[in-house]
Design an enzyme around this catalytic site. Structure first.
Site, mmCIF file in Angstrom:
data_model
loop_
_atom_site.group_PDB
_atom_site.id
_atom_site.type_symbol
_atom_site.label_atom_id
_atom_site.label_comp_id
_atom_site.label_asym_id
_atom_site.label_seq_id
_atom_site.Cartn_x
_atom_site.Cartn_y
_atom_site.Cartn_z
ATOM 1 N N ASP A 171 0.844 -1.191 0.000
ATOM 2 C CA ASP A 171 0.000 0.000 0.000
ATOM 3 C C ASP A 171 0.884 1.248 0.000
ATOM 4 O OD1 ASP A 171 -2.307 -1.514 0.165
ATOM 5 O OD2 ASP A 171 -2.658 -1.118 2.286
ATOM 6 N N ARG A 202 -1.017 -0.851 -8.489
ATOM 7 C CA ARG A 202 -2.408 -0.496 -8.182
ATOM 8 C C ARG A 202 -2.484 1.025 -8.274
ATOM 9 N NH1 ARG A 202 -3.689 -1.088 -2.209
ATOM 10 N NH2 ARG A 202 -4.141 -3.276 -2.601
HETATM 11 P P1 FAD Z 1 -14.374 8.825 -4.956
HETATM 12 O O1 FAD Z 1 -14.676 9.964 -5.824
HETATM 13 O O2 FAD Z 1 -13.860 9.059 -3.582
HETATM 14 O O3 FAD Z 1 -15.627 7.874 -4.807
HETATM 15 C C1 FAD Z 1 -16.448 7.592 -5.929
HETATM 16 C C2 FAD Z 1 -17.766 7.087 -5.395
HETATM 17 O O4 FAD Z 1 -17.569 5.868 -4.665
HETATM 18 C C3 FAD Z 1 -18.442 8.006 -4.403
HETATM 19 O O5 FAD Z 1 -19.164 9.000 -5.039
HETATM 20 C C4 FAD Z 1 -19.315 7.022 -3.667
HETATM 21 O O6 FAD Z 1 -20.407 6.697 -4.469
HETATM 22 C C5 FAD Z 1 -18.457 5.809 -3.569
HETATM 23 N N1 FAD Z 1 -17.668 5.766 -2.337
HETATM 24 C C6 FAD Z 1 -16.346 6.036 -2.199
HETATM 25 N N2 FAD Z 1 -15.954 5.821 -0.931
HETATM 26 C C7 FAD Z 1 -17.062 5.434 -0.258
HETATM 27 C C8 FAD Z 1 -17.315 5.044 1.083
HETATM 28 N N3 FAD Z 1 -16.355 5.005 2.007
HETATM 29 N N4 FAD Z 1 -18.567 4.700 1.423
HETATM 30 C C9 FAD Z 1 -19.545 4.705 0.519
HETATM 31 N N5 FAD Z 1 -19.368 5.060 -0.774
HETATM 32 C C10 FAD Z 1 -18.149 5.403 -1.145
HETATM 33 N N6 FAD Z 1 -5.331 5.136 -0.974
HETATM 34 C C11 FAD Z 1 -4.040 5.370 -0.675
HETATM 35 O O7 FAD Z 1 -3.644 6.517 -0.444
HETATM 36 N N7 FAD Z 1 -3.143 4.325 -0.606
HETATM 37 C C12 FAD Z 1 -3.494 3.035 -0.886
HETATM 38 O O8 FAD Z 1 -2.646 2.143 -0.836
HETATM 39 C C13 FAD Z 1 -4.858 2.778 -1.235
HETATM 40 N N8 FAD Z 1 -5.278 1.534 -1.521
HETATM 41 C C14 FAD Z 1 -6.540 1.344 -2.005
HETATM 42 C C15 FAD Z 1 -6.935 0.076 -2.405
HETATM 43 C C16 FAD Z 1 -8.156 -0.114 -3.025
HETATM 44 C C17 FAD Z 1 -8.549 -1.476 -3.501
HETATM 45 C C18 FAD Z 1 -9.038 1.008 -3.207
HETATM 46 C C19 FAD Z 1 -10.334 0.850 -3.919
HETATM 47 C C20 FAD Z 1 -8.686 2.234 -2.733
HETATM 48 C C21 FAD Z 1 -7.451 2.428 -2.108
HETATM 49 N N9 FAD Z 1 -7.073 3.674 -1.624
HETATM 50 C C22 FAD Z 1 -5.766 3.887 -1.266
HETATM 51 C C23 FAD Z 1 -8.080 4.741 -1.401
HETATM 52 C C24 FAD Z 1 -8.160 5.648 -2.590
HETATM 53 O O9 FAD Z 1 -7.010 6.443 -2.686
HETATM 54 C C25 FAD Z 1 -9.397 6.571 -2.467
HETATM 55 O O10 FAD Z 1 -9.277 7.328 -1.324
HETATM 56 C C26 FAD Z 1 -10.716 5.827 -2.417
HETATM 57 O O11 FAD Z 1 -10.719 4.722 -3.273
HETATM 58 C C27 FAD Z 1 -11.842 6.766 -2.876
HETATM 59 O O12 FAD Z 1 -11.594 7.206 -4.187
HETATM 60 P P2 FAD Z 1 -12.467 6.741 -5.449
HETATM 61 O O13 FAD Z 1 -11.537 6.566 -6.606
HETATM 62 O O14 FAD Z 1 -13.263 5.550 -5.110
HETATM 63 O O15 FAD Z 1 -13.344 7.976 -5.820
#
Ligand code: FAD
Length: 347
Positions: A173, A220
């Site tokens: 991560d 990722r």
């Molecule tokens: P967003 O614009 O945040 O979300 C899009 C839509 O998804 C929202 O409108 C909503 O409908 C839905 N959604 C998002 N989050 C939620 C929630 N908690 N509850 C309900 N609905 C929600 N970040 C790091 O900095 N380091 C990492 O190593 C890391 N690993 C990750 C691994 C995976 C598999 C994933 C999916 C995410 C990871 N992240 C990590 C987090 C990432 O950086 C984002 O903060 C997170 O995925 C939200 O961004 P998004 O692209 O989904 O878009």
């Protein structure tokens, strides 16, 4: 474990490593505010409500832990390895792969770091014994990065070696930007030593990410979750999306294996477009989502023939992870308000 589906709006809350929220001036809400600032409804009703929402979400760290635990239960498998194994079994039955994360970051002494490494060995053994389709995700601060680089490397090497022996894979991560150089360095060092069952994470919000891509063969790609200053990170919602697409295109073009980690519908569609245009077959990429977030969308991707991996965190250190997930949930202000007001009203 409940699996909810959400088609909710983004609030673009971001957090530092301890789970505290930064001021989310850059989200879609902020853009709408600018776009609609001449509109009566927006200025008199919607904007104050949005501000109240943000204020409530910012207060999350002050919400009693049992409430946080209740609200976050869908994002976490549970406190024990058995919980994670049960969740992974269910995901596999639905055609989804998994990656298991042992919760715990910023350890304060080498024994804690060894203990987390030990838990990963247990995870790998159970996953192997039960023939589950899951790899592991590790946080380097959990393996001792802030204590000593050598200690962290030793722990990581042992975990990756164990995973290699079992035919498994380790994803590192990415944490806040103070760790980016050391994380990439460790990844490269182990890779150069022949450990190729190892991948890393890059964050599209960081301005440097495009220049970090060359030479990385398994990435990722996510947006990024930590609080970063504007000189290091894009703040606007659209700018992060644009950089995400740009990085994804480069990764695919250079032949890297990509984990398209997002719940953002726009980016999921862009991901589909990019892998289709490149003529990739399903073994050359995967979509990734967090446990409890948009599971129905993940089902659709699986039904359409794509591979999807779900991030499954478990462990006793559930609090910080929970706060981050809750603050990212666009409906959270409403949930907290109804929970708190419900108690006040004696419901
Ligand atoms: P967003 O614009 O945040 O979300 C899009 C839509 O998804 C929202 O409108 C909503 O409908 C839905 N959604 C998002 N989050 C939620 C929630 N908690 N509850 C309900 N609905 C929600 N970040 C790091 O900095 N380091 C990492 O190593 C890391 N690993 C990750 C691994 C995976 C598999 C994933 C999916 C995410 C990871 N992240 C990590 C987090 C990432 O950086 C984002 O903060 C997170 O995925 C939200 O961004 P998004 O692209 O989904 O878009």
């Amino acid at each position: 474990m409940p699996e909810h589906d959400e088609a909710e709006d983004q609030h673009a809350h971001q957090f530092n490593r301890s789970g505290r929220q930064q001021h989310a001036q850059h989200g879609r809400g902020a853009q709408q505010h600018q776009r609609h600032s001449g509109n009566w409804f927006w200025t008199t009703i919607a904007a104050p409500v949005a501000l109240l929402d943000r204020a409530i979400v910012r207060l999350l760290p002050a919400v009693p832990k049992p409430v946080v635990q209740r609200l976050s239960s869908r994002y976490i498998a549970g406190p024990a390895l058995d919980d994670a194994i049960r969740v992974v079994r269910k995901l596999n039955a639905k055609g989804k792969m998994a990656t298991i994360d042992v919760l715990g970051e910023d350890v304060t002494n080498p024994d804690e770091a060894h203990a987390i490494a030990g838990q990963y060995h247990d995870v790998l053994a159970r996953v192997g014994d039960e023939r589950l389709d899951s790899n592991i995700s590790v946080k380097l601060t959990g393996l001792g990065l802030e204590l000593d680089y050598g200690l962290c490397r030793e722990n990581l090497e042992a975990v990756v070696g164990d995973a290699a022996a079992r035919g498994s894979f380790v994803r590192i991560d990415m944490e806040d930007s103070s760790t980016t150089d050391r994380t990439l360095q460790l990844y490269r060092e182990l890779h150069a030593d022949g450990l190729d069952n190892l991948g890393v994470v890059l964050q599209a919000y960081l301005r440097r990410t495009l220049s970090d891509l060359p030479g990385l063969d398994n990435v990722r790609l996510c947006k990024g979750i930590y609080v970063e200053p504007p000189e290091l990170a894009f703040r606007e919602y659209e700018a992060v999306r644009v950089n995400y697409v740009r990085c994804l295109e480069v990764l695919v073009r250079q032949g890297s294996y990509v984990g398209i980690a997002t719940h953002d519908e726009h980016l999921i569609r862009e991901g589909l477009r990019i892998v289709r245009a490149a003529g990739l077959d399903r073994e050359q990429y995967e979509f990734q989502m967090l446990l409890g977030v948009r599971p129905d969308r993940a089902d659709e991707l699986v039904a359409d023939g794509h591979r999807v991996r779900v991030y499954v965190p478990y462990g006793s250190h559930w609090y910080e992870y929970s706060v981050r997930r809750l603050q990212e949930n666009p409906k959270m202000a409403g949930y907290i308000a109804s929970d708190i007001f419900g108690r006040v009203l004696g419901r």
